[in-house]
Scaffold this active site. Sequence first.
Site, PDB file in Angstrom:
ATOM      1  N   GLU A  89      -5.634  -4.942  10.437  1.00 31.30           N
ATOM      2  CA  GLU A  89      -4.610  -3.925  10.675  1.00 31.30           C
ATOM      3  C   GLU A  89      -4.883  -3.261  12.015  1.00 31.30           C
ATOM      4  O   GLU A  89      -5.740  -2.386  12.105  1.00 31.30           O
ATOM      5  CB  GLU A  89      -4.574  -2.910   9.529  1.00 31.30           C
ATOM      6  N   HIS A 137      -9.819   1.039   4.819  1.00 35.52           N
ATOM      7  CA  HIS A 137      -8.521   1.209   5.478  1.00 35.52           C
ATOM      8  C   HIS A 137      -8.700   2.153   6.664  1.00 35.52           C
ATOM      9  O   HIS A 137      -9.488   3.098   6.603  1.00 35.52           O
ATOM     10  CB  HIS A 137      -7.481   1.761   4.496  1.00 35.52           C
ATOM     11  N   GLY A 162       2.802  -1.420   4.275  1.00 34.70           N
ATOM     12  CA  GLY A 162       2.836   0.022   4.031  1.00 34.70           C
ATOM     13  C   GLY A 162       4.217   0.498   3.646  1.00 34.70           C
ATOM     14  O   GLY A 162       4.688   0.272   2.532  1.00 34.70           O
ATOM     15  N   GLY A 163       4.899   1.153   4.588  1.00 34.89           N
ATOM     16  CA  GLY A 163       6.190   1.788   4.313  1.00 34.89           C
ATOM     17  C   GLY A 163       7.203   0.903   3.621  1.00 34.89           C
ATOM     18  O   GLY A 163       7.926   1.349   2.714  1.00 34.89           O
ATOM     19  N   ASN A 168       0.863  -1.184   0.000  1.00 34.27           N
ATOM     20  CA  ASN A 168       0.000   0.000   0.000  1.00 34.27           C
ATOM     21  C   ASN A 168       0.899   1.233   0.000  1.00 34.27           C
ATOM     22  O   ASN A 168       1.514   1.556   1.012  1.00 34.27           O
ATOM     23  CB  ASN A 168      -0.913  -0.018   1.234  1.00 34.27           C
ATOM     24  N   TRP A 169       0.970   1.896  -1.149  1.00 39.61           N
ATOM     25  CA  TRP A 169       1.853   3.061  -1.279  1.00 39.61           C
ATOM     26  C   TRP A 169       1.320   4.279  -0.533  1.00 39.61           C
ATOM     27  O   TRP A 169       2.037   5.253  -0.368  1.00 39.61           O
ATOM     28  CB  TRP A 169       2.030   3.415  -2.752  1.00 39.61           C
ATOM     29  N   LYS A 170       0.031   4.237  -0.154  1.00 43.24           N
ATOM     30  CA  LYS A 170      -0.607   5.401   0.476  1.00 43.24           C
ATOM     31  C   LYS A 170      -0.419   6.627  -0.435  1.00 43.24           C
ATOM     32  O   LYS A 170      -0.398   6.477  -1.648  1.00 43.24           O
ATOM     33  CB  LYS A 170      -0.085   5.599   1.897  1.00 43.24           C
TER      34      LYS A 170
END
Length: 251
Positions: free
Chosen positions: A169, A98, A234-235, A10-12
């Site tokens: 999450e 999310h 994520g990151g 997930n690049w956000k």
Amino acid sequence: MTKKKLIAGNWKMNGTLGANAALLQALRGGLEAGAYQNVDVAVAVPAAYLAQVQGLVEGSAIALAAQDVSRHEAGAYTGEVSAAMLQEFGVRYVLVGHSERRQYHGETDEQVAEKAQRALAAGITPVVCVGETLAEREAGQTEAVVKRQLAAVIHLNGHCISETVVAYEPVWAIGTGRTATPEQAQQVHAVLRAQLAAASEHADRIRLLYGGSMNAANAAALLAQPDIDGGLVGGASLKAQDFLQIIAAAA
């Protein structure tokens, strides 16, 4: 039944045209060099980059995912993106519910269920995100919260719930560097699996992802748990080497 693990990045709200191209080139190279055929890989990118990334992942093992979808079919909903539009870009998965959408955009359980319904109708797999805050965990409400969130989706989409992916999450572990222990994560995944089993005879087919600061260091221990079928990353998904290490841990 053995399910393929799913590792979804997930690049956000991150990326540039140049950085996206470099990241995906490195990712493609790493996937082609390794033996990862038994792992499904996806990247959830900002809507503005769907067209670019569609081209960059074409012919590769990387599936395209979106980060959100409208609960409306079409019409006067400025700024929203419909499931039909995502379908035109070859999107295979879409995140719904999310925690950042629930927190910053006030999305309700019912709205998340409607988004999942739109995705399913368009042939896109919704990745339904559930999870508790630190206050809810400390109050002993973890199980009640995730069951309530998932119940709304089952209520509206019960007939095809086996076509979804569910991501747990814990909100207190997102981007904080804090991670649920593998045992804590498994405990919640087992609760979700039981809830899905009560709703569908095909519950064993549904992939349950863990999403809460999964990284190269902790991925193997998390993925070894019986009810953890992958990760929503994520990151670490913004760094090709880190993401590839997580994929390798799932292989």
